[in-house]
Design a protein around this motif. Structure first.
Motif, PDB file in Angstrom:
ATOM      1  N   TRP A 121     -45.915   0.490  -3.828  1.00  9.67           N
ATOM      2  CA  TRP A 121     -45.215   0.667  -5.095  1.00  9.67           C
ATOM      3  C   TRP A 121     -45.765   1.854  -5.869  1.00  9.67           C
ATOM      4  O   TRP A 121     -45.042   2.492  -6.636  1.00  9.67           O
ATOM      5  CB  TRP A 121     -45.311  -0.610  -5.930  1.00  9.67           C
ATOM      6  N   GLU A 122     -47.032   2.168  -5.672  1.00 12.89           N
ATOM      7  CA  GLU A 122     -47.644   3.283  -6.382  1.00 12.89           C
ATOM      8  C   GLU A 122     -47.068   4.614  -5.925  1.00 12.89           C
ATOM      9  O   GLU A 122     -46.982   5.567  -6.701  1.00 12.89           O
ATOM     10  CB  GLU A 122     -49.161   3.264  -6.181  1.00 12.89           C
ATOM     11  N   ARG A 123     -46.652   4.700  -4.679  1.00 11.80           N
ATOM     12  CA  ARG A 123     -46.119   5.962  -4.156  1.00 11.80           C
ATOM     13  C   ARG A 123     -44.897   6.417  -4.951  1.00 11.80           C
ATOM     14  O   ARG A 123     -44.773   7.575  -5.330  1.00 11.80           O
ATOM     15  CB  ARG A 123     -45.775   5.798  -2.664  1.00 11.80           C
ATOM     16  N   GLY A 124     -43.968   5.483  -5.185  1.00 10.69           N
ATOM     17  CA  GLY A 124     -42.805   5.841  -5.994  1.00 10.69           C
ATOM     18  C   GLY A 124     -43.172   6.108  -7.440  1.00 10.69           C
ATOM     19  O   GLY A 124     -42.573   6.972  -8.093  1.00 10.69           O
ATOM     20  N   VAL A 138     -48.166  -8.204  -5.565  1.00 13.64           N
ATOM     21  CA  VAL A 138     -47.137  -7.622  -6.425  1.00 13.64           C
ATOM     22  C   VAL A 138     -45.881  -7.259  -5.640  1.00 13.64           C
ATOM     23  O   VAL A 138     -44.928  -6.759  -6.211  1.00 13.64           O
ATOM     24  CB  VAL A 138     -47.661  -6.352  -7.140  1.00 13.64           C
ATOM     25  N   VAL A 139     -45.883  -7.467  -4.332  1.00 11.53           N
ATOM     26  CA  VAL A 139     -44.755  -7.055  -3.518  1.00 11.53           C
ATOM     27  C   VAL A 139     -43.910  -8.258  -3.116  1.00 11.53           C
ATOM     28  O   VAL A 139     -44.431  -9.272  -2.666  1.00 11.53           O
ATOM     29  CB  VAL A 139     -45.236  -6.306  -2.252  1.00 11.53           C
ATOM     30  N   GLN A 140     -42.629  -8.148  -3.308  1.00 11.15           N
ATOM     31  CA  GLN A 140     -41.688  -9.160  -2.849  1.00 11.15           C
ATOM     32  C   GLN A 140     -40.636  -8.475  -1.990  1.00 11.15           C
ATOM     33  O   GLN A 140     -40.399  -7.281  -2.093  1.00 11.15           O
ATOM     34  CB  GLN A 140     -41.015  -9.848  -4.041  1.00 11.15           C
ATOM     35  N   ASP A 141     -40.028  -9.254  -1.092  1.00 10.11           N
ATOM     36  CA  ASP A 141     -38.944  -8.691  -0.294  1.00 10.11           C
ATOM     37  C   ASP A 141     -37.799  -8.272  -1.205  1.00 10.11           C
ATOM     38  O   ASP A 141     -37.477  -8.952  -2.175  1.00 10.11           O
ATOM     39  CB  ASP A 141     -38.427  -9.724   0.712  1.00 10.11           C
ATOM     40  N   LEU A 142     -37.177  -7.140  -0.887  1.00  8.98           N
ATOM     41  CA  LEU A 142     -36.035  -6.692  -1.662  1.00  8.98           C
ATOM     42  C   LEU A 142     -34.831  -7.544  -1.290  1.00  8.98           C
ATOM     43  O   LEU A 142     -34.425  -7.597  -0.135  1.00  8.98           O
ATOM     44  CB  LEU A 142     -35.746  -5.211  -1.372  1.00  8.98           C
ATOM     45  N   SER A 143     -34.267  -8.199  -2.261  1.00  8.81           N
ATOM     46  CA  SER A 143     -33.094  -9.029  -2.018  1.00  8.81           C
ATOM     47  C   SER A 143     -31.829  -8.178  -2.120  1.00  8.81           C
ATOM     48  O   SER A 143     -31.856  -7.033  -2.582  1.00  8.81           O
ATOM     49  CB  SER A 143     -33.027 -10.161  -3.049  1.00  8.81           C
ATOM     50  N   VAL A 179     -39.016  -0.540   0.168  1.00  7.67           N
ATOM     51  CA  VAL A 179     -39.688  -0.627  -1.131  1.00  7.67           C
ATOM     52  C   VAL A 179     -40.112   0.751  -1.625  1.00  7.67           C
ATOM     53  O   VAL A 179     -39.994   1.061  -2.815  1.00  7.67           O
ATOM     54  CB  VAL A 179     -40.904  -1.577  -1.035  1.00  7.67           C
ATOM     55  N   VAL A 180     -40.616   1.595  -0.733  1.00  5.96           N
ATOM     56  CA  VAL A 180     -41.128   2.896  -1.160  1.00  5.96           C
ATOM     57  C   VAL A 180     -40.019   3.751  -1.777  1.00  5.96           C
ATOM     58  O   VAL A 180     -40.270   4.580  -2.666  1.00  5.96           O
ATOM     59  CB  VAL A 180     -41.799   3.631   0.022  1.00  5.96           C
ATOM     60  N   LEU A 181     -38.776   3.561  -1.348  1.00  6.13           N
ATOM     61  CA  LEU A 181     -37.649   4.293  -1.939  1.00  6.13           C
ATOM     62  C   LEU A 181     -37.120   3.590  -3.176  1.00  6.13           C
ATOM     63  O   LEU A 181     -36.632   4.225  -4.105  1.00  6.13           O
ATOM     64  CB  LEU A 181     -36.523   4.447  -0.909  1.00  6.13           C
ATOM     65  N   TYR A 182     -37.210   2.272  -3.178  1.00  3.20           N
ATOM     66  CA  TYR A 182     -36.702   1.477  -4.301  1.00  3.20           C
ATOM     67  C   TYR A 182     -37.423   1.810  -5.600  1.00  3.20           C
ATOM     68  O   TYR A 182     -36.826   1.805  -6.674  1.00  3.20           O
ATOM     69  CB  TYR A 182     -36.870  -0.010  -3.969  1.00  3.20           C
ATOM     70  N   GLN A 183     -38.703   2.115  -5.512  1.00  2.00           N
ATOM     71  CA  GLN A 183     -39.496   2.351  -6.717  1.00  2.00           C
ATOM     72  C   GLN A 183     -39.189   3.694  -7.368  1.00  2.00           C
ATOM     73  O   GLN A 183     -39.364   3.863  -8.565  1.00  2.00           O
ATOM     74  CB  GLN A 183     -40.988   2.266  -6.374  1.00  2.00           C
ATOM     75  N   SER A 184     -38.724   4.653  -6.597  1.00  2.00           N
ATOM     76  CA  SER A 184     -38.489   6.001  -7.126  1.00  2.00           C
ATOM     77  C   SER A 184     -37.185   6.051  -7.914  1.00  2.00           C
ATOM     78  O   SER A 184     -36.225   5.361  -7.598  1.00  2.00           O
ATOM     79  CB  SER A 184     -38.449   7.014  -5.988  1.00  2.00           C
ATOM     80  N   THR A 185     -37.160   6.887  -8.952  1.00  2.00           N
ATOM     81  CA  THR A 185     -35.978   7.010  -9.809  1.00  2.00           C
ATOM     82  C   THR A 185     -35.349   8.391  -9.689  1.00  2.00           C
ATOM     83  O   THR A 185     -34.798   8.925 -10.648  1.00  2.00           O
ATOM     84  CB  THR A 185     -36.358   6.734 -11.273  1.00  2.00           C
ATOM     85  N   MET A 186     -35.476   8.981  -8.523  1.00  2.00           N
ATOM     86  CA  MET A 186     -34.855  10.273  -8.236  1.00  2.00           C
ATOM     87  C   MET A 186     -34.320  10.212  -6.801  1.00  2.00           C
ATOM     88  O   MET A 186     -34.585   9.242  -6.090  1.00  2.00           O
ATOM     89  CB  MET A 186     -35.867  11.413  -8.399  1.00  2.00           C
ATOM     90  N   PRO A 187     -33.550  11.202  -6.364  1.00  2.00           N
ATOM     91  CA  PRO A 187     -33.117  11.197  -4.965  1.00  2.00           C
ATOM     92  C   PRO A 187     -34.318  11.033  -4.039  1.00  2.00           C
ATOM     93  O   PRO A 187     -35.347  11.688  -4.219  1.00  2.00           O
ATOM     94  CB  PRO A 187     -32.449  12.566  -4.805  1.00  2.00           C
ATOM     95  N   ALA A 188     -34.197  10.145  -3.050  1.00  7.09           N
ATOM     96  CA  ALA A 188     -35.336   9.817  -2.199  1.00  7.09           C
ATOM     97  C   ALA A 188     -34.856   9.501  -0.788  1.00  7.09           C
ATOM     98  O   ALA A 188     -33.833   8.849  -0.598  1.00  7.09           O
ATOM     99  CB  ALA A 188     -36.100   8.621  -2.776  1.00  7.09           C
TER     100      ALA A 188
END
Length: 420
Positions: free
Chosen positions: A247-250, A306-311, A357-366
């Protein structure tokens, strides 16, 4: 007499026009439904295209054991079409409108080995795709001859012109300047997957570590950008063999207000013959292979509190909130896929959506790039070599360069409009 004759002539011409229009409308082929049914002998399945008349022509390829692609040529009306729901043997069928007709992606169940063939049915109007059970090794060897087709509508891989619009910044109000600056493409975050106690996959005969391969590619990519795209700042989520929370990566990209997030990985599979590069962007994809990749890339964090599966609800909310980012993510994903195929000569396994998850956290094109399979001995040699890593990094760089040129052109137009 002249008026009567003219009136009769008018109605005759008008009637001919209506008849011609009716013929034109009826000439359009209608595809009302795509259905699937298991074969009676239990050794496969059949996909049926319910056309109103025979399709002009078609072709079928199978670039991966779980992916069948078709081209349907002709003027085809798909208004109100019924597509099959998610199934065990046929996961998903997706249509893409093209100038010449339609492209079709058919995702098959990962646990099956089906070879695809297409042919008209006996009545001559419907089109059938036969899925016949076969040996997985034979199917995998067969699929290696094909490159996945790119269906990106109206997409041309040409060098975008350098913007020539001169912007008089003095005429732009001070209140607009911060907004204007945020429109610039001037910051990119490069994420080398895994790291530290998480080695990623270990490659063929456990002789390579994904974390080392992707870090090397990430640094080469960053070097190309810094050398050739002045004014673009490169930020790495990690520059050494260290563990960074998924989650920190995004969040790193969010805090930097980056314009693009690129996560680099290397794939793995139980069969050493499987090869090819894939590009992913965030979204819903129900195919078994997509789910397996999602589990692989998120596995190391499964026990993290802190990580849950993305539903599915998570992804739908994201798509609603970030539809513009998803569209741009898809665009850059196809650019990268094209460059990997043509610049780095990698077999393409296509562009897909996935709940990472790594893409889900980012708020820009990823995007997330699977550069190849370390479990394939030939690709492992390529991905661990300096020249192979350089070609991969160069391919991704060229796509980013093209994407930046498009964004700069858009920025120039927006800034000019603001001045007006």
């Amino acid at each position: 007499m002249f008026k009567i004759h003219s009136r009769r002539t008018f109605f005759f011409v008008f009637l001919c026009f209506l008849l011609a229009l009716s013929d034109s409308i009826s000439a359009q082929n209608s595809l009302s439904r795509i259905s699937t049914v298991d074969r009676s002998d239990g050794k496969g399945a059949v996909i049926r295209y319910h056309f109103s008349e025979a399709v002009d022509s078609f072709e079928v390829i199978q670039p991966a054991p779980d992916l069948v692609q078709m081209v349907l040529y002709g003027d085809i009306d798909t208004t109100g079409i019924q597509l099959p729901g998610y199934g065990d043997k046929v996961n998903q069928v997706i249509l893409y409108k093209q100038d010449y007709g339609f492209g079709v992606d058919i995702y098959l169940g990962q646990g099956y080995a089906y070879m695809a063939d297409a042919y008209p049915d006996q009545n001559g109007t419907h089109l059938l795709v036969g899925l016949t059970e076969t040996n997985y090794e034979e199917l995998d060897a067969y699929s290696q001859q094909f490159l996945a087709k790119t269906w990106y509508e109206n997409f041309e891989f040409t060098e975008a012109p350098t913007p020539t619009t001169i912007i008089d910044t003095g005429s732009v109000t001070d209140s607009y300047n911060p907004v204007r600056d945020k429109l610039k493409f001037d910051k990119i975050v490069i994420d080398a997957g895994h790291g530290g106690h998480d080695p990623g996959n270990l490659g063929y005969k456990r002789s390579a570590k994904e974390k080392d391969v992707v870090l090397s590619i990430a640094k080469k990519l960053g070097g190309y950008i810094e050398e050739n795209l002045p004014g673009v700042e490169v930020i790495y989520t990690r520059e050494a063999d260290e563990f960074v929370d998924l989650w920190e990566r995004g969040s790193i990209a969010n805090r930097a207000e980056a314009d693009l997030f690129v996560s680099i990985h290397a794939d793995a599979w139980t069969q050493p013959s499987v090869r090819g590069a894939s590009v992913f962007f965030l979204g819903l994809d129900r195919s078994d292979r997509s789910f397996e990749v999602m589990k692989e890339e998120n596995q190391i964090y499964a026990d993290h509190e802190v990580v849950q599966d993305l539903s599915e609800e998570d992804l739908i909310v994201y798509e609603l909130a970030h539809s513009g980012n998803i569209a741009n993510s898809e665009r850059i994903a196809y650019m990268v896929e094209d460059q990997l195929k043509n610049r780095a000569q990698r077999k393409s396994r296509g562009v897909r959506q996935k709940g990472l998850v790594v893409l889900y956290q980012s708020t820009m094109p990823a995007i997330l790039v699977e550069t190849g399979f370390l479990t394939n001995p030939a690709e492992k040699r390529y991905l661990t070599s300096d020249w192979g890593q350089s070609l991969i990094a160069s391919a991704i760089y060229r796509a980013i360069k093209q994407y930046k040129q498009e964004q700069d052109e858009s920025y120039s137009l927006k800034a000019t409009s603001a001045n007006d």
